[in-house]
Every structure is written in structure tokens, then in C-alpha cells.
Design a protein around this motif. Structure first.
Motif, PDB file in Angstrom:
ATOM      1  N   THR A  66       0.829  -1.199   0.000  1.00  0.00           N
ATOM      2  CA  THR A  66       0.000   0.000   0.000  1.00  0.00           C
ATOM      3  C   THR A  66       0.866   1.253   0.000  1.00  0.00           C
ATOM      4  N   LYS A  67       1.928   1.233   0.789  1.00  0.00           N
ATOM      5  CA  LYS A  67       2.841   2.379   0.822  1.00  0.00           C
ATOM      6  C   LYS A  67       3.481   2.618  -0.548  1.00  0.00           C
ATOM      7  N   THR A  68       3.856   1.537  -1.199  1.00  0.00           N
ATOM      8  CA  THR A  68       4.454   1.662  -2.528  1.00  0.00           C
ATOM      9  C   THR A  68       3.471   2.264  -3.513  1.00  0.00           C
ATOM     10  N   LYS A  69       2.229   1.775  -3.470  1.00  0.00           N
ATOM     11  CA  LYS A  69       1.192   2.318  -4.357  1.00  0.00           C
ATOM     12  C   LYS A  69       0.959   3.807  -4.095  1.00  0.00           C
ATOM     13  N   MET A  70       0.908   4.175  -2.831  1.00  0.00           N
ATOM     14  CA  MET A  70       0.697   5.578  -2.490  1.00  0.00           C
ATOM     15  C   MET A  70       1.883   6.421  -2.967  1.00  0.00           C
ATOM     16  N   GLY A  71       3.081   5.897  -2.792  1.00  0.00           N
ATOM     17  CA  GLY A  71       4.269   6.607  -3.255  1.00  0.00           C
ATOM     18  C   GLY A  71       4.259   6.808  -4.763  1.00  0.00           C
ATOM     19  N   GLN A  72       3.858   5.781  -5.492  1.00  0.00           N
ATOM     20  CA  GLN A  72       3.769   5.883  -6.958  1.00  0.00           C
ATOM     21  C   GLN A  72       2.701   6.893  -7.370  1.00  0.00           C
ATOM     22  N   LEU A  77       1.191  12.460  -9.412  1.00  0.00           N
ATOM     23  CA  LEU A  77       0.685  13.820  -9.227  1.00  0.00           C
ATOM     24  C   LEU A  77       1.783  14.847  -9.484  1.00  0.00           C
ATOM     25  N   TYR A  78       2.943  14.579  -8.935  1.00  0.00           N
ATOM     26  CA  TYR A  78       4.068  15.510  -9.072  1.00  0.00           C
ATOM     27  C   TYR A  78       4.473  15.666 -10.534  1.00  0.00           C
ATOM     28  N   ASP A  79       4.508  14.566 -11.250  1.00  0.00           N
ATOM     29  CA  ASP A  79       4.903  14.601 -12.664  1.00  0.00           C
ATOM     30  C   ASP A  79       3.871  15.318 -13.536  1.00  0.00           C
ATOM     31  N   ALA A  80       2.628  15.386 -13.059  1.00  0.00           N
ATOM     32  CA  ALA A  80       1.551  15.998 -13.850  1.00  0.00           C
ATOM     33  C   ALA A  80       1.390  17.497 -13.579  1.00  0.00           C
ATOM     34  N   LEU A 108      12.036   6.290   1.400  1.00  0.00           N
ATOM     35  CA  LEU A 108      12.754   6.943   0.304  1.00  0.00           C
ATOM     36  C   LEU A 108      11.874   7.978  -0.399  1.00  0.00           C
ATOM     37  N   VAL A 109      10.595   7.662  -0.532  1.00  0.00           N
ATOM     38  CA  VAL A 109       9.664   8.609  -1.149  1.00  0.00           C
ATOM     39  C   VAL A 109       9.487   9.832  -0.248  1.00  0.00           C
ATOM     40  N   SER A 110       9.357   9.584   1.051  1.00  0.00           N
ATOM     41  CA  SER A 110       9.220  10.687   1.999  1.00  0.00           C
ATOM     42  C   SER A 110      10.430  11.610   1.938  1.00  0.00           C
ATOM     43  N   ALA A 111      11.620  11.012   1.855  1.00  0.00           N
ATOM     44  CA  ALA A 111      12.845  11.807   1.760  1.00  0.00           C
ATOM     45  C   ALA A 111      12.901  12.584   0.456  1.00  0.00           C
TER      46      ALA A 111
END
Length: 219
Positions: A66-72, A77-80, A108-111
Motif C-alpha cells: 500500500t505504501k508503494t502504491k501511495m508513493g507511486q 501527481l508531481y509529474d503531472a 525513500l519517497v518521503s525523503a
């Protein structure tokens, strides 16, 4: 509570197996909602849906999947963001900041959110504000308000500053000086704002010297 099970087995079922089933249901539901969020047309709709998921899952222990999915999803969103409006960029900043400290994305995503995404987003917001001011007709108060806001943003949180941003802010500082107000209070406001800007990373060293040695003495 079935008498066919011993009390120990009943307790194990209550405290372990049912808890695990509940967690798996929460995970499955969260993953489905993340998938659905990314199918919503438009950046604003996607952000609202993911914001709801972050709020709903706050404080819950979710799986790495779930964390991985949320990170992706956050990365999507950021890329858009490139054609986003100022209001959408502000909303995106809020979603990223919430995700960063939520525990719902991988470390890693949080960082990456803290070290790259938010500072870059801050810079891009400044560029849009400054670009709009540079393209507008002479507007003494408008130019000054944008400069004040730009300085405030850099004081509140880390912002990435590249040469393009420095050039744009330097141009706006020069424009504010050239279109400077005629009244005493307006000149005082401009002088104070430029004084705040003269040692700021937002402008080049050459423009800092220009403000110190020419612009402020002239005002």
C-alpha cells in the motif's frame, strides 16, 4: 465465542486472526481507492481523491504494498504538475506535505518529497508568480506584493533556486524600482522589501550589489 473452541483459541482468533483480516481489508480497500484516484480526469480530481485517502488512512498501519502504491501515486501527481494553475500547485504542495509525514509512503519517497519535490515546487510557484508580474502592465503595488511574497516563501521553507529563478526575481526587483511609487510610504515599503532581498539567495550576486550600491541609495 463458539464452545467448540477453547478459550485460548477464541482469544487468539479475536486478537490475532480477526485483526489481521481487518488489516488486509483496509489494505485492499486503500489500494483500490488509490487505483481509482489515478483514473479521475484532471489533476485537481486526482489530488482530492488521494487527499481523502491520506486523511482516511492517517495513523493506520498499512502494508508495504500500500505504501508503494501511495508513493507511486504521489509521483504521478508531481509529474503531472507542469501545466498546473497556481491554485493547483498550492493544493499539490499540501498533498505532498501531508504524504511526507504520514508514514503512508516508503521512507525513500518521503525523503524525496522533502529534499526534492517540495523545494522544486516552491521554486516553480515563485517562477509563475514572478512571470505573471513581469508580463503585467506597470503595477507598483502588484510588483511589490509579489516581491514581498517571494521573500516570505524563502524564509518559511527550503526552496530550490536555479539561475532562471534568480534572473526572473532580479528582473522583477529592477522593474519594481523603475516603476517605484511616488509617495513616501510606498518608497519606504519598497526600500524595506529590497533590503530583505539584497542578501537573499533569490537574486544573483550582481543584483545584490546593484540593490545595495545603487537602488537603495537612490530610493
Amino acid at each position: 465465542d463458539n464452545p467448540l473452541l477453547s478459550l485460548d483459541k477464541q482469544q487468539m482468533l479475536k486478537t490475532s486472526m480477526l485483526t489481521q483480516l481487518g488489516k488486509e481489508k483496509t489494505d485492499k480497500d486503500a489500494q483500490n481507492k488509490i487505483d481509482v484516484a489515478l483514473t479521475i480526469p484532471g489533476l485537481d480530481g486526482k489530488m482530492s481523491s488521494l487527499q481523502s485517502s491520506l486523511d482516511r488512512l492517517a495513523g493506520k498501519d498499512v502494508s508495504d504494498k500500500t505504501k508503494t502504491k501511495m508513493g507511486q501515486a504521489i509521483q504521478t501527481l508531481y509529474d503531472a504538475r507542469l501545466n498546473a494553475s497556481q491554485d493547483e500547485l498550492k493544493k499539490l504542495e499540501g498533498v505532498l506535505d501531508k504524504a511526507r509525514g504520514s508514514g503512508l509512503v516508503p521512507p525513500l519517497v518521503s525523503a524525496n518529497i522533502a529534499g526534492t519535490m517540495l523545494p522544486t515546487l516552491g521554486q516553480e510557484k515563485i517562477q509563475k508568480d514572478v512571470q505573471r508580474a513581469l508580463q503585467a502592465p506597470a503595477d507598483v503595488k502588484g510588483n511589490l506584493n509579489v516581491l514581498k511574497d517571494v521573500v516570505k516563501k524563502t524564509q518559511e521553507k527550503p526552496i530550490a533556486v536555479d539561475d532562471k529563478t534568480k534572473t526572473m526575481v532580479s528582473q522583477l526587483a529592477q522593474k519594481a524600482f523603475e516603476d517605484r511609487p511616488k509617495d513616501i510610504q510606498g518608497l519606504k515599503d519598497l526600500e524595506y522589501t529590497l533590503s530583505e532581498l539584497k542578501d537573499n539567495q533569490l537574486i544573483s550576486m550582481a543584483q545584490q550589489q546593484q540593490i545595495k550600491q545603487v537602488i537603495i541609495p537612490t530610493i
